[in-house]
Scaffold this motif. Sequence first.
Motif, PDB file in Angstrom:
ATOM      1  N   GLY A 119       0.824  -1.215   0.000  1.00  0.00           N
ATOM      2  CA  GLY A 119       0.000   0.000   0.000  1.00  0.00           C
ATOM      3  C   GLY A 119       0.855   1.261   0.000  1.00  0.00           C
ATOM      4  N   LEU A 120       1.971   1.225   0.728  1.00  0.00           N
ATOM      5  CA  LEU A 120       2.895   2.361   0.744  1.00  0.00           C
ATOM      6  C   LEU A 120       3.541   2.566  -0.625  1.00  0.00           C
ATOM      7  CD1 LEU A 120       4.730   1.938   4.179  1.00  0.00           C
ATOM      8  CD2 LEU A 120       3.318   3.872   3.478  1.00  0.00           C
ATOM      9  N   VAL A 121       3.945   1.464  -1.250  1.00  0.00           N
ATOM     10  CA  VAL A 121       4.563   1.545  -2.578  1.00  0.00           C
ATOM     11  C   VAL A 121       3.580   2.132  -3.580  1.00  0.00           C
ATOM     12  CG1 VAL A 121       5.486   0.204  -4.515  1.00  0.00           C
ATOM     13  CG2 VAL A 121       6.167  -0.359  -2.179  1.00  0.00           C
ATOM     14  N   SER A 122       2.380   1.563  -3.600  1.00  0.00           N
ATOM     15  CA  SER A 122       1.355   2.008  -4.556  1.00  0.00           C
ATOM     16  C   SER A 122       0.983   3.471  -4.352  1.00  0.00           C
ATOM     17  CB  SER A 122       0.112   1.124  -4.416  1.00  0.00           C
ATOM     18  OG  SER A 122      -0.919   1.570  -5.257  1.00  0.00           O
ATOM     19  N   SER A 123       0.768   3.867  -3.089  1.00  0.00           N
ATOM     20  CA  SER A 123       0.361   5.251  -2.807  1.00  0.00           C
ATOM     21  C   SER A 123       1.494   6.238  -3.086  1.00  0.00           C
ATOM     22  CB  SER A 123      -0.115   5.382  -1.361  1.00  0.00           C
ATOM     23  OG  SER A 123       0.888   4.981  -0.441  1.00  0.00           O
ATOM     24  N   THR A 124       2.757   5.817  -2.871  1.00  0.00           N
ATOM     25  CA  THR A 124       3.902   6.686  -3.177  1.00  0.00           C
ATOM     26  C   THR A 124       3.983   6.959  -4.681  1.00  0.00           C
ATOM     27  OG1 THR A 124       5.162   5.869  -1.272  1.00  0.00           O
ATOM     28  CG2 THR A 124       6.413   6.913  -3.031  1.00  0.00           C
ATOM     29  N   LEU A 125       3.743   5.922  -5.463  1.00  0.00           N
ATOM     30  CA  LEU A 125       3.735   6.090  -6.916  1.00  0.00           C
ATOM     31  C   LEU A 125       2.585   6.993  -7.359  1.00  0.00           C
ATOM     32  CD1 LEU A 125       4.509   2.405  -8.008  1.00  0.00           C
ATOM     33  CD2 LEU A 125       6.062   4.354  -8.135  1.00  0.00           C
ATOM     34  N   TRP A 126       1.403   6.744  -6.785  1.00  0.00           N
ATOM     35  CA  TRP A 126       0.223   7.505  -7.203  1.00  0.00           C
ATOM     36  C   TRP A 126       0.305   8.973  -6.805  1.00  0.00           C
ATOM     37  CZ3 TRP A 126      -3.289   7.260 -10.689  1.00  0.00           C
ATOM     38  CH2 TRP A 126      -3.652   6.031 -11.244  1.00  0.00           C
ATOM     39  N   VAL A 127       0.793   9.261  -5.603  1.00  0.00           N
ATOM     40  CA  VAL A 127       0.859  10.657  -5.169  1.00  0.00           C
ATOM     41  C   VAL A 127       1.816  11.451  -6.056  1.00  0.00           C
ATOM     42  CG1 VAL A 127       2.726  10.446  -3.444  1.00  0.00           C
ATOM     43  CG2 VAL A 127       0.953  12.163  -3.147  1.00  0.00           C
ATOM     44  N   THR A 128       2.899  10.794  -6.487  1.00  0.00           N
ATOM     45  CA  THR A 128       3.852  11.472  -7.372  1.00  0.00           C
ATOM     46  C   THR A 128       3.246  11.673  -8.760  1.00  0.00           C
ATOM     47  OG1 THR A 128       5.622  10.341  -6.170  1.00  0.00           O
ATOM     48  CG2 THR A 128       6.229  11.445  -8.212  1.00  0.00           C
ATOM     49  N   ARG A 129       2.559  10.652  -9.245  1.00  0.00           N
ATOM     50  CA  ARG A 129       1.909  10.766 -10.559  1.00  0.00           C
ATOM     51  C   ARG A 129       0.875  11.896 -10.564  1.00  0.00           C
ATOM     52  NH1 ARG A 129      -0.185   4.904 -12.224  1.00  0.00           N
ATOM     53  NH2 ARG A 129      -0.379   5.878 -14.288  1.00  0.00           N
ATOM     54  N   ILE A 130       0.083  11.958  -9.509  1.00  0.00           N
ATOM     55  CA  ILE A 130      -0.967  12.983  -9.423  1.00  0.00           C
ATOM     56  C   ILE A 130      -0.351  14.384  -9.340  1.00  0.00           C
ATOM     57  CG2 ILE A 130      -2.801  13.890  -7.929  1.00  0.00           C
ATOM     58  CD1 ILE A 130      -3.463  10.930  -7.278  1.00  0.00           C
ATOM     59  N   LEU A 131       0.710  14.519  -8.543  1.00  0.00           N
ATOM     60  CA  LEU A 131       1.365  15.828  -8.419  1.00  0.00           C
ATOM     61  C   LEU A 131       1.943  16.307  -9.746  1.00  0.00           C
ATOM     62  CD1 LEU A 131       3.145  15.493  -4.951  1.00  0.00           C
ATOM     63  CD2 LEU A 131       1.321  17.099  -5.542  1.00  0.00           C
ATOM     64  N   MET A 132       2.358  15.373 -10.592  1.00  0.00           N
ATOM     65  CA  MET A 132       2.919  15.749 -11.894  1.00  0.00           C
ATOM     66  C   MET A 132       1.882  16.418 -12.808  1.00  0.00           C
ATOM     67  SD  MET A 132       6.118  15.114 -11.867  1.00  0.00           S
ATOM     68  CE  MET A 132       6.181  15.382 -10.098  1.00  0.00           C
ATOM     69  N   LEU A 133       0.601  16.152 -12.550  1.00  0.00           N
ATOM     70  CA  LEU A 133      -0.458  16.698 -13.398  1.00  0.00           C
ATOM     71  C   LEU A 133      -0.574  18.222 -13.295  1.00  0.00           C
ATOM     72  CD1 LEU A 133      -3.297  14.058 -12.807  1.00  0.00           C
ATOM     73  CD2 LEU A 133      -1.800  14.291 -14.816  1.00  0.00           C
ATOM     74  N   GLN A 134      -0.030  18.798 -12.229  1.00  0.00           N
ATOM     75  CA  GLN A 134      -0.145  20.248 -12.051  1.00  0.00           C
ATOM     76  C   GLN A 134       0.891  21.041 -12.856  1.00  0.00           C
ATOM     77  OE1 GLN A 134       1.117  21.724  -8.085  1.00  0.00           O
ATOM     78  NE2 GLN A 134       1.964  19.673  -7.745  1.00  0.00           N
ATOM     79  N   LEU A 135       1.877  20.369 -13.420  1.00  0.00           N
ATOM     80  CA  LEU A 135       2.978  21.067 -14.106  1.00  0.00           C
ATOM     81  C   LEU A 135       2.511  22.082 -15.152  1.00  0.00           C
ATOM     82  CD1 LEU A 135       5.699  18.273 -14.564  1.00  0.00           C
ATOM     83  CD2 LEU A 135       5.673  20.166 -12.935  1.00  0.00           C
ATOM     84  N   PRO A 136       1.645  21.726 -16.104  1.00  0.00           N
ATOM     85  CA  PRO A 136       1.277  22.723 -17.129  1.00  0.00           C
ATOM     86  C   PRO A 136       0.519  23.922 -16.577  1.00  0.00           C
ATOM     87  CG  PRO A 136      -0.058  20.729 -17.338  1.00  0.00           C
ATOM     88  CD  PRO A 136       1.033  20.421 -16.367  1.00  0.00           C
ATOM     89  N   PHE A 137      -0.166  23.742 -15.437  1.00  0.00           N
ATOM     90  CA  PHE A 137      -0.950  24.847 -14.875  1.00  0.00           C
ATOM     91  C   PHE A 137      -0.061  25.923 -14.237  1.00  0.00           C
ATOM     92  CE2 PHE A 137      -3.896  21.372 -15.286  1.00  0.00           C
ATOM     93  CZ  PHE A 137      -5.044  21.999 -15.755  1.00  0.00           C
ATOM     94  N   TRP A 138       1.204  25.549 -13.959  1.00  0.00           N
ATOM     95  CA  TRP A 138       2.140  26.546 -13.455  1.00  0.00           C
ATOM     96  C   TRP A 138       2.615  27.482 -14.570  1.00  0.00           C
ATOM     97  CZ3 TRP A 138       2.807  27.932  -8.672  1.00  0.00           C
ATOM     98  CH2 TRP A 138       2.520  27.037  -7.651  1.00  0.00           C
ATOM     99  N   THR A 139       2.292  27.143 -15.813  1.00  0.00           N
ATOM    100  CA  THR A 139       2.672  28.006 -16.935  1.00  0.00           C
ATOM    101  C   THR A 139       1.512  28.888 -17.407  1.00  0.00           C
ATOM    102  OG1 THR A 139       2.036  26.428 -18.682  1.00  0.00           O
ATOM    103  CG2 THR A 139       4.231  26.173 -17.712  1.00  0.00           C
ATOM    104  N   THR A 140       0.358  28.797 -16.745  1.00  0.00           N
ATOM    105  CA  THR A 140      -0.825  29.546 -17.206  1.00  0.00           C
ATOM    106  C   THR A 140      -1.463  30.437 -16.140  1.00  0.00           C
ATOM    107  OG1 THR A 140      -2.262  27.651 -16.665  1.00  0.00           O
ATOM    108  CG2 THR A 140      -1.397  27.769 -18.916  1.00  0.00           C
ATOM    109  N   PHE A 141      -1.087  30.279 -14.873  1.00  0.00           N
ATOM    110  CA  PHE A 141      -1.801  30.987 -13.799  1.00  0.00           C
ATOM    111  C   PHE A 141      -1.660  32.508 -13.889  1.00  0.00           C
ATOM    112  CE2 PHE A 141       2.433  30.856 -12.018  1.00  0.00           C
ATOM    113  CZ  PHE A 141       2.529  32.019 -11.265  1.00  0.00           C
ATOM    114  N   PHE A 142      -0.579  32.987 -14.499  1.00  0.00           N
ATOM    115  CA  PHE A 142      -0.315  34.433 -14.553  1.00  0.00           C
ATOM    116  C   PHE A 142      -0.939  35.103 -15.783  1.00  0.00           C
ATOM    117  CE2 PHE A 142       3.047  32.136 -16.673  1.00  0.00           C
ATOM    118  CZ  PHE A 142       3.179  32.807 -17.880  1.00  0.00           C
TER     119      PHE A 142
END
Length: 217
Positions: A119-142
């Motif tokens: 469960g720790l392995v799976s959740s560690t992978l998923w939390v990182t994958r989900i956090l990666m989804l925010q990358l393009p939005f850091w180029t549009t907020f301004f």
Amino acid sequence: MQDIELRQIWKSYDEKLKEQLVFNRKNTSDITKMKVKSALISMRPIKLFTVLAGILWVLFLDVLLINFFPVGNLFFLISIGFISLVNKIAVGIYVYQLILISVVDINAPVMGTQKKIAGLVSSTLWVTRILMLQLPFWTTFFLNSAWIGSGNLIFWIIQGVITVAFAAISFWLFINIRYENRDKRWFKFLFGSYEWTPIMKAQEMLVQINEYKEIND
């Protein structure tokens, strides 16, 4: 008569040797279990810090959203709103991981501990994958919707290229952050050693405990 005594002595020695081997294996198994617990507990401080920092970060983002909502800048509201949502999910996953670490019982059956570590392995992978989804939005907020009609064409071309590039990187990471890629250089660089290495060590030690158990059985 002497042969019988020799056989008895040899049999007694053999039994004592077997008892000593079983005792040594049991001690080794107990020590390994303690190492598993220690490896998992070593992750607790960084995860606790991440949860606290994440809560503060999400609160800050939500305050920005509330204050800037009357302005009605869709670029800002959508970008910061999505970033805030992603980080809220991440905080929830880290809380789940802290709970998993706390409930691990080294004296429980190995199968149960293996499930918790999985469960720790799976959740560690998923939390990182989900956090990666925010990358393009850091180029549009301004960005500002008022710039669309009056903005420089070169600016929008550069902006488009950057946003698409970040979106492509985000998508690639979301797809490729998998357990099968754990030995690749980019994966190790991304995860570092504070979160991933202790889980891997715990997994390896659980395999050893299973081997000791099978030998003793």
